[in-house]
Design a protein around this motif. Structure first.
Motif, PDB file in Angstrom:
ATOM      1  N   LEU A 107      -9.816   7.451   8.009  1.00  0.00           N
ATOM      2  CA  LEU A 107      -8.817   6.442   8.365  1.00  0.00           C
ATOM      3  C   LEU A 107      -8.153   5.894   7.095  1.00  0.00           C
ATOM      4  O   LEU A 107      -8.823   5.412   6.184  1.00  0.00           O
ATOM      5  N   THR A 108      -6.850   6.025   7.037  1.00  0.00           N
ATOM      6  CA  THR A 108      -6.126   5.490   5.875  1.00  0.00           C
ATOM      7  C   THR A 108      -4.948   4.676   6.372  1.00  0.00           C
ATOM      8  O   THR A 108      -4.629   4.701   7.565  1.00  0.00           O
ATOM      9  N   LEU A 109      -4.320   4.016   5.469  1.00  0.00           N
ATOM     10  CA  LEU A 109      -3.175   3.175   5.825  1.00  0.00           C
ATOM     11  C   LEU A 109      -2.064   3.991   6.491  1.00  0.00           C
ATOM     12  O   LEU A 109      -1.405   3.544   7.415  1.00  0.00           O
ATOM     13  N   GLU A 110      -1.939   5.256   6.046  1.00  0.00           N
ATOM     14  CA  GLU A 110      -0.851   6.089   6.553  1.00  0.00           C
ATOM     15  C   GLU A 110      -1.066   6.486   8.016  1.00  0.00           C
ATOM     16  O   GLU A 110      -0.134   6.537   8.799  1.00  0.00           O
ATOM     17  N   ASN A 111      -2.323   6.812   8.345  1.00  0.00           N
ATOM     18  CA  ASN A 111      -2.547   7.304   9.711  1.00  0.00           C
ATOM     19  C   ASN A 111      -3.147   6.243  10.635  1.00  0.00           C
ATOM     20  O   ASN A 111      -3.574   6.538  11.734  1.00  0.00           O
ATOM     21  N   LEU A 112      -3.204   5.022  10.163  1.00  0.00           N
ATOM     22  CA  LEU A 112      -3.858   3.975  10.944  1.00  0.00           C
ATOM     23  C   LEU A 112      -2.936   3.376  12.008  1.00  0.00           C
ATOM     24  O   LEU A 112      -1.860   2.885  11.685  1.00  0.00           O
ATOM     25  N   LYS A 167     -14.899 -11.203  12.280  1.00  0.00           N
ATOM     26  CA  LYS A 167     -15.518  -9.877  12.304  1.00  0.00           C
ATOM     27  C   LYS A 167     -14.447  -8.787  12.264  1.00  0.00           C
ATOM     28  O   LYS A 167     -14.571  -7.803  11.538  1.00  0.00           O
ATOM     29  N   LEU A 168     -13.374  -8.976  13.029  1.00  0.00           N
ATOM     30  CA  LEU A 168     -12.309  -7.974  13.060  1.00  0.00           C
ATOM     31  C   LEU A 168     -11.639  -7.847  11.685  1.00  0.00           C
ATOM     32  O   LEU A 168     -11.297  -6.752  11.240  1.00  0.00           O
ATOM     33  N   GLU A 173     -10.457  -4.874   7.029  1.00  0.00           N
ATOM     34  CA  GLU A 173      -9.973  -5.145   5.673  1.00  0.00           C
ATOM     35  C   GLU A 173     -10.027  -3.921   4.746  1.00  0.00           C
ATOM     36  O   GLU A 173      -9.082  -3.679   3.996  1.00  0.00           O
ATOM     37  N   PRO A 174     -11.109  -3.128   4.808  1.00  0.00           N
ATOM     38  CA  PRO A 174     -11.143  -1.965   3.908  1.00  0.00           C
ATOM     39  C   PRO A 174      -9.957  -1.028   4.099  1.00  0.00           C
ATOM     40  O   PRO A 174      -9.585  -0.308   3.191  1.00  0.00           O
TER      41      PRO A 174
END
Lengths: 183, 108
Positions: A107-112, A167-168, A173-174
């Motif tokens: 999971l990365t910023l691009e495909n999230l 929690k969310l 956050e990562p």
């Protein structure tokens, strides 16, 4: 047609008025039930049962609260009873003891798809947290209304909301933290 | 008052997204059909109870009639003031049956 006229017509035996009520509050019931119950077949069955119950109990509703709050209360209680019978997801009520599965390792910023990601995390939360989050964020209910629907004290409702959001944030956050820090 | 961060705003938007599930187009038809079926079942059950109550009442009346067949006893039965409590109970039972079974608002 406002809710009072609608209820009056239904109590007079007007089926079309009841169809209108179903159309009007279908979304609310679907949201409540779909957030609490997993299986699609169970969801539809339960949604039907909620509206049957609403019909049968409508003559006991005297507009002491909003009709939506009353219907949400019925949907919530029926969903909880259903889950109790099925003994699903009722084992823990403690958010900290839940082991969240994030799912995709890559999971990365691009495909999230952030919304889908958050939905999947919410689905793993204990029942009470899911209920409170749904009523507050999705339906826009006030604290007193959530108290009425769930029967939880207001302090507990606020606490659940705070802890669930925290929690969310921790869990997501990562993945989007970098982007936020860049802003 | 704390200002919402971009993170909070994104979280609000994500939490405001409805679940990916929708009901079939004929959902209201199915609900009304279910209501009609339940009504039929309730009517049937109410019918059985009503017939049972009527049969019980007739049987009781027959027994009473047999027991108090002689004129003297029959006149005593007719003296309703002595049977006020029993009469009251019977009336209450019939009121409850009437209210619960006959006058109940059933789906149309």
């Amino acid at each position: 047609m406002d809710d009072k006229d609608l209820v009056k017509k239904i109590l007079e035996g007007n089926q079309w008025a009841y169809r209108e009520l179903i159309q009007k509050y279908q979304r609310l019931v679907v949201h409540m039930v779909a957030r609490l119950v997993e299986n699609d077949q169970d969801r539809e069955e339960l949604c039907q049962d909620v509206f049957v119950k609403v019909y049968e109990k409508l003559d006991t509703f005297h507009f002491d609260s909003r009709l939506s709050t009353w219907i949400a209360t019925i949907a919530y209680r029926m969903a909880v009873n259903f889950l109790k019978k099925k003994k699903r997801r009722m084992d823990t009520e403690d958010l900290d003891s839940v082991r969240f599965e994030v799912g995709q390792e890559d999971l990365t910023l691009e495909n999230l798809d952030y919304s889908a990601f958050i939905q999947s995390l919410v689905a793993q939360m204990p029942l009470n947290y899911r209920s409170v989050l749904t009523l507050y964020h999705l339906e826009g209910f006030s604290y007193p209304e959530i108290v009425e629907v769930t029967g939880m004290p207001e302090g507990t409702v606020k606490n659940y909301l705070f802890r669930a959001r925290k929690k969310l944030k921790e869990l997501s956050e990562p993945y989007i933290g970098k982007e936020i820090h860049q802003i | 008052m704390k200002k919402k961060t971009n993170f909070d705003q994104r979280l609000d938007v994500a939490l405001g997204q409805p679940p990916r599930y929708s009901l079939p187009d004929d959902f209201s038809d199915r609900v009304l059909q279910k209501i009609a079926l339940r009504r039929q079942a309730t009517d049937k059950r109410a019918g059985y109870v009503l017939w049972g109550a009527t049969a019980g009442f007739v049987a009781l009346a027959t027994v009473c009639f047999a027991l108090f067949l002689d004129r003297e006893s029959l006149l005593k039965v007719l003296d309703i003031s002595e049977w006020a409590v029993l009469t009251g109970v019977l009336v209450a039972v019939f009121q409850v049956l009437d209210h619960k079974l006959l006058q109940r608002k059933l789906p149309t």
